[in-house]
Design a protein around this motif. Structure first.
Motif, short mmCIF file in Angstrom:
data_model
loop_
_atom_site.label_atom_id
_atom_site.label_comp_id
_atom_site.label_asym_id
_atom_site.label_seq_id
_atom_site.Cartn_x
_atom_site.Cartn_y
_atom_site.Cartn_z
N LYS A 111 0.84 -1.20 0.00
CA LYS A 111 0.00 0.00 0.00
C LYS A 111 0.87 1.25 0.00
O LYS A 111 1.95 1.26 0.59
CB LYS A 111 -0.92 0.02 1.23
CG LYS A 111 -1.93 -1.11 1.28
CD LYS A 111 -2.77 -1.03 2.55
CE LYS A 111 -3.74 -2.20 2.63
NZ LYS A 111 -4.54 -2.17 3.88
N VAL A 112 0.37 2.28 -0.67
CA VAL A 112 0.98 3.61 -0.65
C VAL A 112 -0.04 4.56 -0.06
O VAL A 112 -1.24 4.50 -0.40
CB VAL A 112 1.39 4.06 -2.06
CG1 VAL A 112 1.93 5.48 -2.05
CG2 VAL A 112 2.42 3.10 -2.66
N PHE A 113 0.41 5.45 0.82
CA PHE A 113 -0.50 6.33 1.53
C PHE A 113 -0.29 7.79 1.12
O PHE A 113 0.81 8.19 0.72
CB PHE A 113 -0.30 6.21 3.04
CG PHE A 113 -0.75 4.88 3.60
CD1 PHE A 113 -2.00 4.76 4.20
CD2 PHE A 113 0.05 3.77 3.50
CE1 PHE A 113 -2.43 3.54 4.70
CE2 PHE A 113 -0.37 2.54 4.00
CZ PHE A 113 -1.61 2.43 4.59
N GLY A 114 -1.37 8.57 1.24
CA GLY A 114 -1.32 9.98 0.90
C GLY A 114 -1.06 10.86 2.11
O GLY A 114 -0.77 10.38 3.22
N TYR A 116 -2.98 12.59 4.04
CA TYR A 116 -3.90 12.51 5.17
C TYR A 116 -3.99 11.10 5.74
O TYR A 116 -4.91 10.80 6.51
CB TYR A 116 -5.29 13.01 4.77
CG TYR A 116 -5.35 14.49 4.51
CD1 TYR A 116 -5.55 15.41 5.54
CD2 TYR A 116 -5.20 15.00 3.22
CE1 TYR A 116 -5.61 16.77 5.31
CE2 TYR A 116 -5.24 16.36 2.96
CZ TYR A 116 -5.45 17.24 4.01
OH TYR A 116 -5.50 18.60 3.77
N GLY A 117 -3.06 10.25 5.38
CA GLY A 117 -3.10 8.88 5.87
C GLY A 117 -4.06 8.00 5.12
O GLY A 117 -4.37 6.89 5.58
N ASP A 118 -4.55 8.47 3.98
CA ASP A 118 -5.46 7.67 3.16
C ASP A 118 -4.66 6.73 2.26
O ASP A 118 -3.57 7.08 1.81
CB ASP A 118 -6.33 8.57 2.27
CG ASP A 118 -7.06 9.62 3.07
OD1 ASP A 118 -7.60 9.27 4.13
OD2 ASP A 118 -7.09 10.79 2.63
N VAL A 119 -5.23 5.58 1.97
CA VAL A 119 -4.60 4.66 1.02
C VAL A 119 -4.74 5.25 -0.39
O VAL A 119 -5.84 5.44 -0.88
CB VAL A 119 -5.24 3.26 1.07
CG1 VAL A 119 -4.58 2.35 0.05
CG2 VAL A 119 -5.10 2.67 2.46
#
Length: 208
Positions: A111-114, A116-119
């Protein structure tokens, strides 16, 4: 009646911050069923670093008979070290499934996150040792920074293979009102090459 037992090891306490950081290891012994001489059990190892406290690092399940575990899960995390506020994102997940001989199959999800901690994207490798069943999911967001409405995807697309260059397998889009409630949802019908859409409205109390 049945009885479960628990044991713990590797407790850690931060005397400077005056905070208990949890146990590093826990074992859960499950009840035996009729005919079993050895009960199944589970072993779990936990993270103890700030940002990752109590997150599962490794988990193993045993049937109580075989020397091999029936399954093993290994999680990896990406953190920002000692920076505050602490962040810890599960960026890798391995799952191993064993048979009675010790032979196994494994799967992996990255997984890569943005910001704001979103996937932001997720790649599932299926049977990791068998090529051709990989899938990639890409998430798009439109965060409302003023109201801090985050974590609500406006589009989710799944592609065959690793990356987004492969065949588009499915796609959905969502629009939200100013309160972050979904007001329209569209799903792509690949078989008929069309969008299937639904809408929603809300009263003053947020009821549909």
């Amino acid at each position: 009646s049945s009885t479960m037992s628990y044991s713990y090891a590797g407790g850690l306490f931060d005397y400077v911050e005056r905070r208990f950081l949890g146990f590093h290891y826990a074992k859960t012994t499950l009840p035996c069923i009729t005919g079993e001489t050895s009960c199944p059990y589970q072993e779990t190892w936990y993270k103890q670093e700030y940002g990752s406290i109590s997150k599962v690092e490794t988990a193993k399940s045993y049937d109580g008979v075989s020397v091999w575990p029936s399954s093993v899960t290994i999680n990896s995390f990406t953190t920002n070290g000692n920076a505050v506020p602490y962040t810890s994102y599960e960026t890798g997940n391995w799952v191993y499934i064993y048979d009675a001989t010790g032979a196994s199959r494994r799967t992996f999800v990255s997984k890569v996150f943005g910001d704001y901690g979103d996937v932001a994207s997720e790649t599932a490798y299926g049977d990791f040792d068998l090529a051709g069943d990989e899938k990639t999911i890409e998430y798009t967001y439109a965060p409302n920074a003023e109201r801090y409405i985050v974590g609500k995807p406006t589009a989710i697309a799944m592609y065959a293979g690793i990356g987004t260059a492969g065949q588009l397998l499915s796609k959905s889009t969502v629009t939200y009102d100013s309160a972050g409630q979904p007001v329209s949802t569209s799903l792509w019908d690949d078989a008929n090459q069309r969008w299937l859409s639904t809408t929603a409205s809300y009263d003053a109390w947020g009821n549909v």
